[in-house]
Design a protein around this motif. Structure first.
Motif, PDB file in Angstrom:
ATOM      1  N   ASN A  95     104.892  20.052   4.083  1.00 46.65           N
ATOM      2  CA  ASN A  95     104.749  18.770   3.388  1.00 46.65           C
ATOM      3  C   ASN A  95     105.499  17.664   4.113  1.00 46.65           C
ATOM      4  O   ASN A  95     105.000  16.539   4.235  1.00 46.65           O
ATOM      5  CB  ASN A  95     105.248  18.878   1.944  1.00 46.65           C
ATOM      6  CG  ASN A  95     104.326  19.712   1.077  1.00 46.65           C
ATOM      7  OD1 ASN A  95     103.156  19.879   1.371  1.00 46.65           O
ATOM      8  ND2 ASN A  95     104.865  20.246   0.002  1.00 46.65           N
ATOM      9  N   THR A  96     106.690  17.987   4.599  1.00 45.06           N
ATOM     10  CA  THR A  96     107.480  17.003   5.346  1.00 45.06           C
ATOM     11  C   THR A  96     106.755  16.606   6.631  1.00 45.06           C
ATOM     12  O   THR A  96     106.689  15.420   6.976  1.00 45.06           O
ATOM     13  CB  THR A  96     108.872  17.566   5.679  1.00 45.06           C
ATOM     14  OG1 THR A  96     109.536  17.874   4.457  1.00 45.06           O
ATOM     15  CG2 THR A  96     109.708  16.580   6.474  1.00 45.06           C
ATOM     16  N   ALA A  97     106.191  17.579   7.323  1.00 47.60           N
ATOM     17  CA  ALA A  97     105.451  17.296   8.551  1.00 47.60           C
ATOM     18  C   ALA A  97     104.238  16.419   8.248  1.00 47.60           C
ATOM     19  O   ALA A  97     103.945  15.473   8.985  1.00 47.60           O
ATOM     20  CB  ALA A  97     105.015  18.601   9.221  1.00 47.60           C
ATOM     21  N   GLN A  98     103.559  16.700   7.151  1.00 46.22           N
ATOM     22  CA  GLN A  98     102.393  15.897   6.773  1.00 46.22           C
ATOM     23  C   GLN A  98     102.815  14.471   6.439  1.00 46.22           C
ATOM     24  O   GLN A  98     102.173  13.506   6.864  1.00 46.22           O
ATOM     25  CB  GLN A  98     101.673  16.514   5.567  1.00 46.22           C
ATOM     26  CG  GLN A  98     100.473  15.707   5.100  1.00 46.22           C
ATOM     27  CD  GLN A  98      99.373  15.668   6.141  1.00 46.22           C
ATOM     28  OE1 GLN A  98      98.878  16.709   6.558  1.00 46.22           O
ATOM     29  NE2 GLN A  98      98.977  14.494   6.561  1.00 46.22           N
ATOM     30  N   ASP A  99     103.889  14.313   5.688  1.00 44.91           N
ATOM     31  CA  ASP A  99     104.394  12.980   5.337  1.00 44.91           C
ATOM     32  C   ASP A  99     104.785  12.192   6.587  1.00 44.91           C
ATOM     33  O   ASP A  99     104.491  11.000   6.706  1.00 44.91           O
ATOM     34  CB  ASP A  99     105.597  13.081   4.394  1.00 44.91           C
ATOM     35  CG  ASP A  99     105.226  13.580   3.012  1.00 44.91           C
ATOM     36  OD1 ASP A  99     104.022  13.592   2.681  1.00 44.91           O
ATOM     37  OD2 ASP A  99     106.141  13.972   2.265  1.00 44.91           O
TER      38      ASP A  99
END
Length: 81
Positions: free
Chosen positions: A60-64
């Motif tokens: 999720n952090t990578a996507q954000d």
């Protein structure tokens, strides 16, 4: 990279589901071996679920981060365009 993390989370979740189903499948089995297996699953599942949450959070952090980078690029393009 995000797609890889999504796939890994899916695999881990499927594995977790299999553990749960296996535990349910052996519900009629009794004895000390069954009890040891059940205790091991009970003791190790929280750590396994924490691993799933960590991998999911990283994805999720990578996507954000990727989304924010795209937004910045788009804003720069608009400013220069």
């Amino acid at each position: 990279y995000v797609k890889q993390y999504v796939e890994e989370v899916k695999k881990l979740q499927e594995c977790s589901d299999r553990f749960s189903k296996a535990d349910q499948s052996f519900s009629s089995w009794t004895g000390p071996t069954r009890q040891k297996l059940q205790e091991r699953i009970k003791n190790e599942m929280p750590a396994f679920n924490d691993l799933i949450a960590t991998v999911e959070s990283y994805g999720n952090t990578a996507q954000d981060t990727a989304t924010r980078a795209i937004e910045v690029e788009n804003e720069l393009t608009r400013m220069l365009g």
